[in-house]
Enzyme design. Sequence first.
Site, PDB file in Angstrom:
ATOM      1  CB  CYS A   2      -0.899   0.012   1.234  1.00  0.00           C
ATOM      2  SG  CYS A   2      -1.960  -1.430   1.392  1.00  0.00           S
ATOM      3  CB  THR A 394      14.843  -9.596  -8.519  1.00  0.00           C
ATOM      4  OG1 THR A 394      13.909  -9.899  -9.561  1.00  0.00           O
ATOM      5  CG2 THR A 394      16.082  -8.985  -9.150  1.00  0.00           C
ATOM      6  CB  SER A 441      12.080  -1.521  -1.087  1.00  0.00           C
ATOM      7  OG  SER A 441      11.914  -2.695  -0.295  1.00  0.00           O
ATOM      8  CG  HIS A 595      18.043 -35.792 -12.498  1.00  0.00           C
ATOM      9  ND1 HIS A 595      18.303 -37.031 -11.964  1.00  0.00           N
ATOM     10  CD2 HIS A 595      19.247 -35.299 -12.882  1.00  0.00           C
ATOM     11  CE1 HIS A 595      19.602 -37.270 -12.007  1.00  0.00           C
ATOM     12  NE2 HIS A 595      20.200 -36.226 -12.561  1.00  0.00           N
TER      13      HIS A 595
END
Length: 699
Positions: A2, A394, A441, A595
Amino acid sequence: MCGIFAYLNYHVPRTRREILETLIKGLQRLEYRGYDSAGVGFDGGNDKDWEANACKIQLIKKKGKVKALDEEVHKQQDMDLDIEFDVHLGIAHTRWATHGEPSPVNSHPQRSDKNNEFIVIHNGIITNYKDLKKFLESKGYDFESETDTETIAKLVKYMYDNRESQDTSFTTLVERVIQQLEGAFALVFKSVHFPGQAVGTRRGSPLLIGVRSEHKLSTDHIPILYRTARTQIGSKFTRWGSQGERGKDKKGSCNLSRVDSTTCLFPVEEKAVEYYFASDASAVIEHTNRVIFLEDDDVAAVVDGRLSIHRIKRTAGDHPGRAVQTLQMELQQIMKGNFSSFMQKEIFEQPESVVNTMRGRVNFDDYTVNLGGLKDHIKEIQRCRRLILIACGTSYHAGVATRQVLEELTELPVMVELASDFLDRNTPVFRDDVCFFLSQSGETADTLMGLRYCKERGALTVGITNTVGSSISRETDCGVHINAGPEIGVASTKAYTSQFVSLVMFALMMCDDRISMQERRKEIMLGLKRLPDLIKEVLSMDDEIQKLATELYHQKSVLIMGRGYHYATCLEGALKIKEITYMHSEGILAGELKHGPLALVDKLMPVIMIIMRDHTYAKCQNALQQVVARQGRPVVICDKEDTETIKNTKRTIKVPHSVDCLQGILSVIPLQLLAFHLAVLRGYDVDFPRNLAKSVTVE
């Protein structure tokens, strides 16, 4: 998640139109955080006296984009936009649904009652809201939404209805409220009972305050005011002190005697001042570059144009004040410029962003690396027994990408952990571990919880963030600011490559005194020197990658395979495609092909393989032959000097050659561009993918 934005003008006349434009613009700057609805709360009424209007709060809330909210604001027939306010507080919010579906009634601001006596905006999750709601319902308070935030608005109304004195301050009410809350929150309150006053607080979610005035401010360091006697509901008196001094009068405004004049922030010569409360700096930078970053459990109050910061109790390690900091960010850095989206702009900024990451830190003349944020702790880090890299998404991939070079240059075991899994396992951490926390961030909730977990166990903590003043940058023992510049697009691009470079620089710094490593260090540093030009060369292939995207955008799935340094590239490329194209994509370690994943390969399945001239080259060639033997038609990202692969493969993307541990930066950029073009061709909003947020501030 938010986004919070509030604007208070004190003796700076503003029309309602100007105030609403400021609020809407603030929300637009926060759109990149992700949201599904938006709302504003401001003084209603059309009286010429601002105090009369302050007794009527108007709410406008809308599901969908901020643009839809702006249109709804201008549809209001009975609202005079030209009314001028000498003093006014407006609050605004972009909501990411956690409790209750996206709808106007669930949007913020949430209200205490139908008269809008108290309204609040909130970023975070209240974990005990059901207990609070049950208590408030037993006291006769009716609920209209499904949100956890409404319990906060009702609770402050309950505190007001049961106050022991008419002189109980707004700040005191909010303090009593947050003592009852469990979970994470950043909150800003507005009330008809306290016109022109704003109260903001945080615990676990970010909140900062921007200050704008044409006049000199009283201080650049605001002392923390502590309550000298614990506040209890129903108590008769409230006493405040800062370093032994009383700093508040009974009404909650600053007592500006000779002794107490430095306990508040205010313009010295004139009263005119403006305050901006926001989730992050991108919302305030066009108004001011002077900000105060609040810490957990700070309660900031603006009363009579004066800002003071309070805490309920003093704890060990508390800093005695909050500094007014100057932001270096510029407005043009968060604008799109000539690009169609922020993501595209940020992909093409990478030649400059990696230079900024290295600037002043890497000396290519004498092959030295100096990371100032680690300087005081580097000897302690060099004595450690293990490195643990903790991150999400990331940032986690940046850790995986550099794990091998970290192990090589430090000769230490390196663990790379997903923060949520790290916490779920109660992973053993020891005092001789060094724990790195990677977050663009600096506010990622799971990573922040992992940081606190490691600090409790005595490990040295290091932050790798892109945000000055973020929670991780403040709470770690030391760290590296990656200097990538503001990243607005939800899908991270330039922050990944800058985190990558930052960790490589750390590895180089760790082995600067090892004679056996000097040739390898020199090779890597020469690679860093050439990196910006090589990135530009990769970006020049944009048209070629766009053409590939036109062939793939109708597909439902794509497999990306590689190994060694490029396993992380596969994971990151697959994540980018998932995030913004909504195609299923999977990053596969080529060594695991037999695999299970090989069963997915046929002539219809799109396959991208990364094959570079490094120590895994022969094994990657074997994997390529296995895919081709199953009628697969792979697109191969390869070294432009690799004539063998180019000759034997129908479709290649040829990238320039770099040192093996940096090649992953050059091989990930074609995948970033491919994801971008796929999303555009599929008709999706590249910067704001569905269901995702830029800054994940809840667990």
